[in-house]
Design an enzyme around this catalytic site. Structure first.
Site, mmCIF file in Angstrom:
data_model
loop_
_atom_site.group_PDB
_atom_site.id
_atom_site.type_symbol
_atom_site.label_atom_id
_atom_site.label_comp_id
_atom_site.label_asym_id
_atom_site.label_seq_id
_atom_site.Cartn_x
_atom_site.Cartn_y
_atom_site.Cartn_z
ATOM 1 N N ASN A 17 -24.381 -25.972 10.895
ATOM 2 C CA ASN A 17 -24.545 -25.762 9.276
ATOM 3 C C ASN A 17 -25.558 -26.877 9.129
ATOM 4 O O ASN A 17 -25.795 -27.045 7.833
ATOM 5 C CB ASN A 17 -23.366 -25.975 9.034
ATOM 6 C CG ASN A 17 -22.672 -24.783 9.027
ATOM 7 O OD1 ASN A 17 -22.869 -23.686 8.589
ATOM 8 N ND2 ASN A 17 -20.724 -25.039 9.345
ATOM 9 N N GLU A 42 -34.195 -20.769 10.028
ATOM 10 C CA GLU A 42 -32.997 -20.975 10.999
ATOM 11 C C GLU A 42 -33.404 -21.050 12.523
ATOM 12 O O GLU A 42 -32.741 -21.682 13.384
ATOM 13 C CB GLU A 42 -32.101 -19.719 10.901
ATOM 14 C CG GLU A 42 -31.414 -19.605 9.591
ATOM 15 C CD GLU A 42 -30.060 -20.381 9.290
ATOM 16 O OE1 GLU A 42 -29.707 -21.064 10.460
ATOM 17 O OE2 GLU A 42 -29.474 -20.307 8.352
ATOM 18 N N GLU A 90 -15.008 -22.842 14.977
ATOM 19 C CA GLU A 90 -15.493 -24.001 14.278
ATOM 20 C C GLU A 90 -14.478 -24.873 14.076
ATOM 21 O O GLU A 90 -14.294 -25.705 13.006
ATOM 22 C CB GLU A 90 -16.209 -23.706 12.747
ATOM 23 C CG GLU A 90 -17.042 -24.609 12.240
ATOM 24 C CD GLU A 90 -17.998 -24.394 11.191
ATOM 25 O OE1 GLU A 90 -18.457 -22.879 11.093
ATOM 26 O OE2 GLU A 90 -18.047 -25.030 10.162
ATOM 27 N N HIS A 128 -31.350 -17.424 1.481
ATOM 28 C CA HIS A 128 -30.496 -18.197 2.172
ATOM 29 C C HIS A 128 -31.502 -19.471 3.240
ATOM 30 O O HIS A 128 -31.186 -20.431 3.053
ATOM 31 C CB HIS A 128 -29.599 -17.629 3.126
ATOM 32 C CG HIS A 128 -28.719 -18.421 4.130
ATOM 33 N ND1 HIS A 128 -27.670 -19.203 3.390
ATOM 34 C CD2 HIS A 128 -28.777 -18.626 5.398
ATOM 35 C CE1 HIS A 128 -27.254 -20.010 4.559
ATOM 36 N NE2 HIS A 128 -27.946 -19.594 5.539
ATOM 37 N N LYS A 149 -27.254 -20.208 19.967
ATOM 38 C CA LYS A 149 -26.098 -20.071 18.971
ATOM 39 C C LYS A 149 -24.829 -19.294 20.002
ATOM 40 O O LYS A 149 -23.609 -19.840 19.526
ATOM 41 C CB LYS A 149 -26.318 -18.806 18.062
ATOM 42 C CG LYS A 149 -25.303 -18.571 17.218
ATOM 43 C CD LYS A 149 -25.628 -18.154 15.572
ATOM 44 C CE LYS A 149 -24.273 -17.996 14.970
ATOM 45 N NZ LYS A 149 -24.320 -17.513 13.575
ATOM 46 N N HIS A 164 -26.501 -24.648 0.659
ATOM 47 C CA HIS A 164 -25.280 -23.759 -0.446
ATOM 48 C C HIS A 164 -25.374 -24.175 -1.721
ATOM 49 O O HIS A 164 -25.115 -23.308 -2.366
ATOM 50 C CB HIS A 164 -24.132 -23.704 0.348
ATOM 51 C CG HIS A 164 -23.917 -22.886 1.767
ATOM 52 N ND1 HIS A 164 -22.677 -23.046 2.454
ATOM 53 C CD2 HIS A 164 -24.654 -22.246 2.253
ATOM 54 C CE1 HIS A 164 -22.838 -22.289 3.437
ATOM 55 N NE2 HIS A 164 -24.025 -21.717 3.229
ATOM 56 N N HIS A 190 -27.163 -26.744 5.520
ATOM 57 C CA HIS A 190 -26.373 -25.571 4.845
ATOM 58 C C HIS A 190 -25.605 -26.402 3.696
ATOM 59 O O HIS A 190 -25.470 -25.302 2.612
ATOM 60 C CB HIS A 190 -25.615 -24.855 5.896
ATOM 61 C CG HIS A 190 -26.411 -23.999 6.434
ATOM 62 N ND1 HIS A 190 -27.353 -24.308 7.506
ATOM 63 C CD2 HIS A 190 -26.176 -22.474 6.818
ATOM 64 C CE1 HIS A 190 -27.660 -23.200 8.100
ATOM 65 N NE2 HIS A 190 -27.012 -22.081 7.804
ATOM 66 N N ARG A 217 -19.247 -26.098 16.701
ATOM 67 C CA ARG A 217 -20.192 -24.998 15.767
ATOM 68 C C ARG A 217 -20.603 -25.598 14.397
ATOM 69 O O ARG A 217 -21.515 -25.043 13.905
ATOM 70 C CB ARG A 217 -18.960 -24.128 15.553
ATOM 71 C CG ARG A 217 -19.621 -22.640 14.979
ATOM 72 C CD ARG A 217 -18.716 -21.375 15.177
ATOM 73 N NE ARG A 217 -19.372 -20.452 14.314
ATOM 74 C CZ ARG A 217 -19.222 -19.177 14.786
ATOM 75 N NH1 ARG A 217 -18.503 -18.795 15.527
ATOM 76 N NH2 ARG A 217 -19.836 -18.252 14.074
ATOM 77 N N LYS A 238 -18.806 -14.609 12.182
ATOM 78 C CA LYS A 238 -18.515 -15.054 10.824
ATOM 79 C C LYS A 238 -18.774 -13.870 9.879
ATOM 80 O O LYS A 238 -19.988 -13.289 9.883
ATOM 81 C CB LYS A 238 -19.389 -16.245 10.340
ATOM 82 C CG LYS A 238 -18.877 -17.658 11.029
ATOM 83 C CD LYS A 238 -19.475 -18.828 10.204
ATOM 84 C CE LYS A 238 -19.039 -20.029 10.777
ATOM 85 N NZ LYS A 238 -19.593 -21.139 10.062
ATOM 86 N N ARG A 272 -6.211 -3.652 9.325
ATOM 87 C CA ARG A 272 -5.915 -4.880 10.094
ATOM 88 C C ARG A 272 -7.014 -4.944 11.318
ATOM 89 O O ARG A 272 -6.735 -5.715 12.213
ATOM 90 C CB ARG A 272 -4.426 -4.871 10.623
ATOM 91 C CG ARG A 272 -3.481 -4.920 9.611
ATOM 92 C CD ARG A 272 -2.247 -5.545 9.919
ATOM 93 N NE ARG A 272 -1.360 -5.377 8.884
ATOM 94 C CZ ARG A 272 -0.604 -4.317 8.823
ATOM 95 N NH1 ARG A 272 -0.365 -3.415 9.560
ATOM 96 N NH2 ARG A 272 0.616 -4.476 7.604
#
Lengths: 368, 368
Positions: B250, B190, B242, B270, B232, B257, B253, B246, B148, B126
């Site tokens: 993206n 990026e 997010e 990427h 960032k 993606h 993205h 935030r 993330k 956990r």
């Protein structure tokens, strides 16, 4: 609902902006007022198992507004199913339905379903809403409250998981009518635990009320669940991620997890193993000079009244216990940490049990 | 270290009791002062891949105190490996080593390693500590900062994961000397993104400095990484999970993606897919009347100077984009949400693009 409103209780778990209510009462399942306020959006995935679905899935769905996109995942029943492969089935169903991060998972079932649905919610798109609808006594008084989610690993119980709080917990006491007696006893083990670790008056009440509880007396059940959840909620609010006092909730669990792991998940019920483990913890506390022999007898008699096993599995040697207990999550840097009883109603974390005392306890404890 | 101390920069990510430092500079990897303060206990698991291990694993280990229990998991390299099966290999290694909840995972590698090690840390018992040691430009300016973590699912990228912050991020700029040029370009995509969404002065600096960056000029790299991480860190501190701003990170993205998923993970890097996606976002912003044609040309020229692809894959139809974009995590209740540019240096979330405008953009955008 044919019970008076006094049978409905609502408690709060205080965790800042993650606080949530626990509603306890008969017949809550089909009533839309309890679920609707806690849905994150229109997409709802009910996660349940093939024992619970035929009994309560339709009633639950009747308690949801008509304009939702409601789907379901029906998993096989049993502790042996609490693994990553079944969590992946939940993720697959969410993705197949195209559900986004504003969806809500509803866990309808016992602790296994709640733990898996909760972990699936914690990790789906990095975290979505979920609601606990526990249908076993064990889940109602323990696993549905406090945000511990996860699955077992062949090398240990609950090794993979997350702290992820539900938006609400809905306890419909009517669901206990269909619970097998052995599972009722397993739930009572956790109820007894709350008395042992925090509330000697509740322990005395349990000694007086155990027969009524086993007869499913509605008022007695509501009292037992409410008091159990209150103690758990207090402790979780003090220590959400188990840095300190929350560890006390694990009374009997280090021994109990060893039994469960050794026997293979599903052979002993979790509460049965915890019951035997609490008896071992009480006996060890006595050997350390903390509990009287009469206290240990009270613990044993109460567990017996709840129809819980008082002996460990016949094929478990002391070294089986020791090697499995070393994997326990409470251990830090190689020291075995146990939850023991300073007196009835007051537990503590102890990491200085003389190894020879522990070994002789493990050797001498009754075997089935 | 033969560079002056001025080449060392430390930034902070402000997240209350989960705040952490980002150290940027040449030669940090083998110096014990950077890692030691962030270890949770004596148990350390280094997670890396078979490309990075031969280059930097020994240097990293030299930067750890002698009295630790240091283990390693060496995974195969590549985006195609970013799946649950490889995270399970990390969990298996942790359990085989008997590591407890006071262990520390160190992610040594690119974004794939950081995302998998971070998710493994988030879910092991956990949640345990982890440290990011990114060795690619992409990971240094993007994935190692902000918490993330996660893995891909056959139905979509990063669908399973958690928000889990590292204890520290260690960026050793010397590691870029061994980075393939194509991966350097992917990282520059990026870097350009930060200028486009938040800082038009930085964008102008990048236009002037792109040749130096591609020549691995040490001072230029440090400036680019520091400015990128600062932007960032600012945005993450404003919106950790997010809920709002935030999402601007993206930019490009959602289109990107779709390209990555359609091509199969690992065929397009990427950053390459994000570069093409930013070009598509700029063009759509122009069609909406927000950007000048000259702005779109600046974006295209800068991406070209970074040696990034300017065309989408030849075999991707508009409907391929649309069906994959509908699965994006930013979408809410069926509405497609895109990050677009109000002007250069200022991005926004937009969920009202006329469908026919999006379709014609997707049909008309250049194909390779």
């Amino acid at each position: 609902m044919n019970e008076p409103d006094a049978a409905l209780k609502t408690l709060g778990v205080s965790l800042g902006d993650r606080s949530y209510p626990i509603h306890i009462g008969p017949g809550l399942l089909g009533d839309p007022q309890w679920l609707t306020p806690h849905l994150a959006g229109r997409q709802v995935m009910v996660v349940t198992n093939d024992s619970v679905a035929p009994l309560y899935l339709e009633t639950l769905k009747q308690g949801l507004p008509d304009d939702l996109d409601v789907r379901e995942v029906i998993l096989p029943d049993g502790e042996a199913t609490k693994n990553l492969a079944n969590v992946e089935r939940i993720w697959d169903a969410l993705l197949a339905a195209g559900f986004n991060r504003r969806c809500t998972l509803i866990a309808l079932g016992g602790g296994v379903i709640g733990d898996m649905a909760g972990y699936a919610a914690a990790s789906y798109q990095r975290g979505v809403a979920f609601i606990q609808v526990p249908t076993t006594l064990l889940a109602q008084v323990d696993s549905s409250v406090g945000g511990k989610t996860g699955v077992n690993h062949p090398r240990g119980k609950n090794m993979i998981g997350a702290f992820w709080q539900p938006r609400a917990v809905l306890v419909d006491t009517h669901t206990l009518a269909t619970l097998p007696p052995r599972e009722l006893s397993a739930g009572l083990a956790e109820v007894i635990k709350y008395g042992l670790i925090r509330d000697v008056d509740f322990l005395a009440w349990l000694e007086a009320s155990m027969a009524m509880l086993r007869d499913l007396d509605a008022a007695a059940l509501t009292t037992a669940i409410e008091r159990s959840c209150s103690i758990k909620a207090e402790i979780v609010a003090e220590d959400e991620t188990e840095q300190g006092v929350r560890a006390l909730l694990n009374l009997g669990h280090t021994f109990g997890h060893a039994i469960e792991t050794h026997q293979g998940y599903g052979h002993w019920l979790h509460g049965e193993a915890v019951g035997a483990g609490m008896q071992m913890a009480a006996e060890l506390s006595h050997r350390l000079g903390w509990l009287e022999a009469s206290d240990v007898a009270r613990v044993r008699n109460l567990l017996a009244a709840a129809a819980l096993p008082l002996a460990a599995p016949g094929d478990m040697r002391a070294e089986d216990f020791l090697s499995l207990m070393r994997l326990d999550k409470k251990n830090l840097d190689g020291r075995l940490r146990l939850i023991l009883l300073g007196c009835l109603g007051d537990a503590c974390v102890h990491d200085a049990t003389p190894p020879e005392m522990l070994v002789s306890l493990l050797e001498e404890f009754p075997r089935a």
